[in-house]
Write an enzyme that holds these catalytic residues in place. Structure first.
Site, mmCIF file in Angstrom:
data_model
loop_
_atom_site.group_PDB
_atom_site.id
_atom_site.type_symbol
_atom_site.label_atom_id
_atom_site.label_comp_id
_atom_site.label_asym_id
_atom_site.label_seq_id
_atom_site.Cartn_x
_atom_site.Cartn_y
_atom_site.Cartn_z
ATOM 1 N N GLU A 1 -10.455 -27.668 58.952
ATOM 2 C CA GLU A 1 -9.816 -27.956 60.192
ATOM 3 C C GLU A 1 -10.740 -28.531 61.301
ATOM 4 O O GLU A 1 -10.818 -27.967 62.539
ATOM 5 C CB GLU A 1 -8.781 -26.820 60.644
ATOM 6 C CG GLU A 1 -7.669 -26.558 59.823
ATOM 7 C CD GLU A 1 -6.548 -25.712 60.618
ATOM 8 O OE1 GLU A 1 -6.775 -25.595 61.798
ATOM 9 O OE2 GLU A 1 -5.542 -25.318 59.894
ATOM 10 N N HIS B 1 -9.427 -17.586 62.174
ATOM 11 C CA HIS B 1 -9.778 -17.058 60.847
ATOM 12 C C HIS B 1 -10.974 -16.401 60.844
ATOM 13 O O HIS B 1 -11.945 -16.904 61.658
ATOM 14 C CB HIS B 1 -9.475 -18.262 59.744
ATOM 15 C CG HIS B 1 -8.259 -18.880 59.541
ATOM 16 N ND1 HIS B 1 -7.756 -18.771 58.240
ATOM 17 C CD2 HIS B 1 -7.304 -19.339 60.202
ATOM 18 C CE1 HIS B 1 -6.653 -19.328 58.157
ATOM 19 N NE2 HIS B 1 -6.308 -19.708 59.580
#
Length: 409
Positions: free
Chosen positions: A49, A275
């Site tokens: 990402e 995350h």
């Protein structure tokens, strides 16, 4: 031989959540990630990402002295978001884009535009050939409720294609590494299918020493960037980021240590991402006899997993067939309405019919609406036709694999 020096490999994996204009404090977090990587000096860094190539370029410039080798995988409309930094030379790269990547009309999710893929990096370290796979999977989205996962069939197709891709491209490798956000829980059928069909081992389960979030969770409610409402069913968090590995030839691989980050970056008020990062220390050593490639531990258990996955893909196939029929019927109705309007307009122009029953503006607007519906319905009918073909093809492949497993003595 036994007793030969052990190669010690330190790996860093993180879903960076770096979406331009949307991710909170993106540039600040990218700088923090760069500082962390430069200070720690890992051997291999797998990032997901990183949607902006400018962010990748900034990281590349910042890390050039300690990670001289890097690669950014380009895919889809806005990219795959996958990039790799390494202390060791990269010999070759390859990108495989999954056949199914979500739905183009789910604009709020954006998976279809990203071109979800798996990368392949081939490296040679101390005479050992490594095949390294950084994957990018369909997002969980609001699937945290677990009972309305519209993307499950697509994610299973991706897991199957990833497993097949690894099996068919890793035959010349000594060690296989897979690290990234797989967007699946450890007990999910997709993970069990991937691990069973490839023989990959989970670093968290195999680690001699673990330090970090409880149960190895990488998406936790305490993270300030996490949507707390979506995490209500999981008070401790969920583990969806993995480092998986296996030795193929005459080597053994052991995970000595596994760590996750826990909250804010050192000395800062914010974490690196929504995350937690995963950091593994692997030991690779040559052994006396080749280990040989295996599919998994128990063929019967693997057959059950393949059967379960094939059932879920079949459910998705039937849903796709219904969607294809619905949009095809809508396209036919829009075409008939358009033809009816064209006939009425021609009749009026030829003086064969009565005077135009509708005002011209309303008539034109209805014609444009019919044309728009026709184009949209036709496009979605074509998309779901392709989806049906891909799901049907995967179902057939799983059936052949299942038959091969059942026929083994």
């Amino acid at each position: 031989m036994e007793g030969e020096p052990t190669l010690r490999l330190r790996i860093f994996d993180l879903n960076c959540w770096a979406i331009r204009y949307l991710s909170k404090r993106r540039q600040e977090r990218i700088r923090l990630i760069g500082d962390k990587l430069r200070q720690e000096g890992f051997d291999l860094v797998l990032l997901q990402e990183v949607w902006s190539e400018q962010d990748y370029s900034d990281l590349k410039a910042k890390l050039a002295s300690c990670y001289p080798f890097s690669h950014y995988f380009r895919s889809g409309v806005i990219g795959s978001g996958l990039c790799v930094f390494s202390r060791f030379p990269i010999l070759d790269t390859l990108l495989y884009q999954y056949s199914l990547n979500g739905y183009p009309y789910m604009l709020q999710h954006g998976d279809w535009f990203c071109g979800k893929s798996v990368g392949l990096i081939i490296m040679k370290i101390s005479g050992i050939i490594f095949n390294i796979y950084p994957p990018c999977f369909l997002q969980l989205h609001a699937e945290y409720c677990r009972d309305k996962d519209a993307y499950l069939p697509h994610r299973l197709v991706q897991a199957w294609e990833l497993a097949q891709f690894i099996r068919h491209t890793s035959k010349a490798a000594d060690v296989v590494l897979l690290g990234g956000d797989l967007n699946m829980h450890p007990e999910d059928v997709g993970i069990r299918l991937l691990r069973g069909w490839t023989g990959l081992r989970d670093a968290f389960a195999e680690a001699t020493h673990f330090e970090g979030c409880k149960n190895g969770c990488t998406l936790v409610p305490d993270n300030c960037f996490t949507d707390k409402s979506e995490m209500l069913p999981f008070p401790l968090g969920i583990r969806i980021d993995y480092i998986l590995y296996k030795a193929i030839s005459s080597f053994t691989v052991k995970c000595e240590e596994l760590k996750t980050t826990t909250g804010p970056a050192p000395g800062m008020a914010i974490p690196f991402s929504d995350h937690e990062a995963v950091m593994a220390t692997l030991h690779i050593q040559r052994q006396g006899q080749p280990a040989g490639a295996t599919l998994g531990t128990a063929d019967l258990a693997l057959a059950d997993v393949v059967t379960e996955a094939r059932t879920e893909v079949g459910v998705g196939l039937r849903a796709a067939q219904r969607q294809r029929y619905s949009w095809g019927r809508m396209a036919v109705l829009a075409l008939l309405l358009l033809l009816l309007q064209a006939a009425a307009a021609l009749g009026t122009l030829a003086g064969l019919g009565a005077e135009q029953p509708f005002p011209k503006l309303s008539f034109c607007l209805l014609a444009f609406l019919s044309l728009g519906v026709l184009i949209l319905a036709t496009g979605l009918h074509v998309f779901h036709t392709m989806e049906v073909k891909m799901l049907h093809g995967t179902e057939d492949q799983m059936w052949m694999a299942l038959r091969a497993l059942q026929e083994r003595p």
